[in-house]
Design a protein around this motif. Structure first.
Motif, PDB file in Angstrom:
ATOM      1  N   VAL A  32      12.231  11.545  10.924  1.00  0.00           N
ATOM      2  CA  VAL A  32      12.130  10.362  10.961  1.00  0.00           C
ATOM      3  C   VAL A  32      12.903   9.095  10.543  1.00  0.00           C
ATOM      4  CG1 VAL A  32      10.037   9.746  11.893  1.00  0.00           C
ATOM      5  CG2 VAL A  32      10.077  11.682  12.098  1.00  0.00           C
ATOM      6  N   GLY A  33      12.923   7.880  10.825  1.00  0.00           N
ATOM      7  CA  GLY A  33      13.578   6.932  10.770  1.00  0.00           C
ATOM      8  C   GLY A  33      12.694   6.101  11.505  1.00  0.00           C
ATOM      9  N   ILE A  34      11.693   5.282  11.345  1.00  0.00           N
ATOM     10  CA  ILE A  34      11.294   4.122  11.163  1.00  0.00           C
ATOM     11  C   ILE A  34      11.542   2.856  10.749  1.00  0.00           C
ATOM     12  CG2 ILE A  34       8.631   2.864  10.190  1.00  0.00           C
ATOM     13  CD1 ILE A  34       7.872   6.220   9.690  1.00  0.00           C
ATOM     14  N   ASP A  35      11.577   1.904  11.822  1.00  0.00           N
ATOM     15  CA  ASP A  35      12.458   0.582  11.304  1.00  0.00           C
ATOM     16  C   ASP A  35      11.177  -0.688  11.328  1.00  0.00           C
ATOM     17  OD1 ASP A  35      13.696  -1.800  11.448  1.00  0.00           O
ATOM     18  OD2 ASP A  35      15.038  -1.706  12.899  1.00  0.00           O
ATOM     19  N   ALA A  36      10.276  -1.066  10.388  1.00  0.00           N
ATOM     20  CA  ALA A  36       9.244  -1.838  10.187  1.00  0.00           C
ATOM     21  C   ALA A  36       9.463  -2.899   9.617  1.00  0.00           C
ATOM     22  CB  ALA A  36       8.317  -1.151  10.072  1.00  0.00           C
ATOM     23  N   PRO A  37       8.799  -4.220   9.764  1.00  0.00           N
ATOM     24  CA  PRO A  37       9.356  -5.480   8.934  1.00  0.00           C
ATOM     25  C   PRO A  37       8.232  -4.839   6.987  1.00  0.00           C
ATOM     26  CG  PRO A  37       7.393  -6.046  10.480  1.00  0.00           C
ATOM     27  CD  PRO A  37       7.936  -4.401  10.712  1.00  0.00           C
ATOM     28  N   ARG A  38       8.615  -5.785   6.379  1.00  0.00           N
ATOM     29  CA  ARG A  38       9.275  -5.430   5.018  1.00  0.00           C
ATOM     30  C   ARG A  38       7.577  -5.079   5.078  1.00  0.00           C
ATOM     31  NH1 ARG A  38      12.489  -4.603   1.435  1.00  0.00           N
ATOM     32  NH2 ARG A  38      15.486  -4.513   2.080  1.00  0.00           N
ATOM     33  N   ASP A  39       6.843  -6.367   5.429  1.00  0.00           N
ATOM     34  CA  ASP A  39       5.579  -7.127   5.323  1.00  0.00           C
ATOM     35  C   ASP A  39       3.976  -5.736   5.185  1.00  0.00           C
ATOM     36  OD1 ASP A  39       5.323  -7.450   7.349  1.00  0.00           O
ATOM     37  OD2 ASP A  39       3.711  -9.555   7.573  1.00  0.00           O
ATOM     38  N   LYS A  40       5.010  -4.276   6.433  1.00  0.00           N
ATOM     39  CA  LYS A  40       4.328  -3.326   6.834  1.00  0.00           C
ATOM     40  C   LYS A  40       4.483  -2.522   5.842  1.00  0.00           C
ATOM     41  CE  LYS A  40       2.624  -5.588  10.664  1.00  0.00           C
ATOM     42  NZ  LYS A  40       2.302  -5.577  10.777  1.00  0.00           N
ATOM     43  N   ARG A  41       3.303  -2.129   5.590  1.00  0.00           N
ATOM     44  CA  ARG A  41       3.110  -0.657   4.706  1.00  0.00           C
ATOM     45  C   ARG A  41       3.669   0.418   4.809  1.00  0.00           C
ATOM     46  NH1 ARG A  41      -1.603  -1.407   0.575  1.00  0.00           N
ATOM     47  NH2 ARG A  41      -1.371   0.806   0.840  1.00  0.00           N
TER      48      ARG A  41
END
Length: 82
Positions: A32-41
């Motif tokens: 699984v690949g997750i693309d999220a903002p850096r501020d999301k843990r």
């Protein structure tokens, strides 16, 4: 819990800024690949649980003993005063 069926190279979008993409499906698991903002843990659930358990254990240990006794115990020494 929302349950979806996805194939390799298909995605789901969470909110406006998180995309989860199925990269590959193999007999041993799913990539699984997750693309999220850096501020999301983003952490694996077993790591979060292990850290939580370790924190609770440390809190229980420290409440029953003084900080000095814990430090000396960690260093392999005993207190010279009573």
């Amino acid at each position: 819990m929302l349950v979806l069926t996805r194939r390799a190279n298909e995605s789901i979008v969470i909110g406006d800024d998180i995309t989860v993409t199925i990269l590959a499906v193999t007999p041993s698991g799913v990539r699984v690949g997750i693309d999220a903002p850096r501020d999301k843990r983003i952490n694996r659930a077993e790591i979060v649980l292990a850290v939580s358990d370790a924190n609770q254990e440390a809190a229980q240990t420290s409440s029953g003993e003084s900080a000095e006794a814990l430090l000396l115990g960690a260093l392999g020494r005993t207190s010279t005063t009573s």
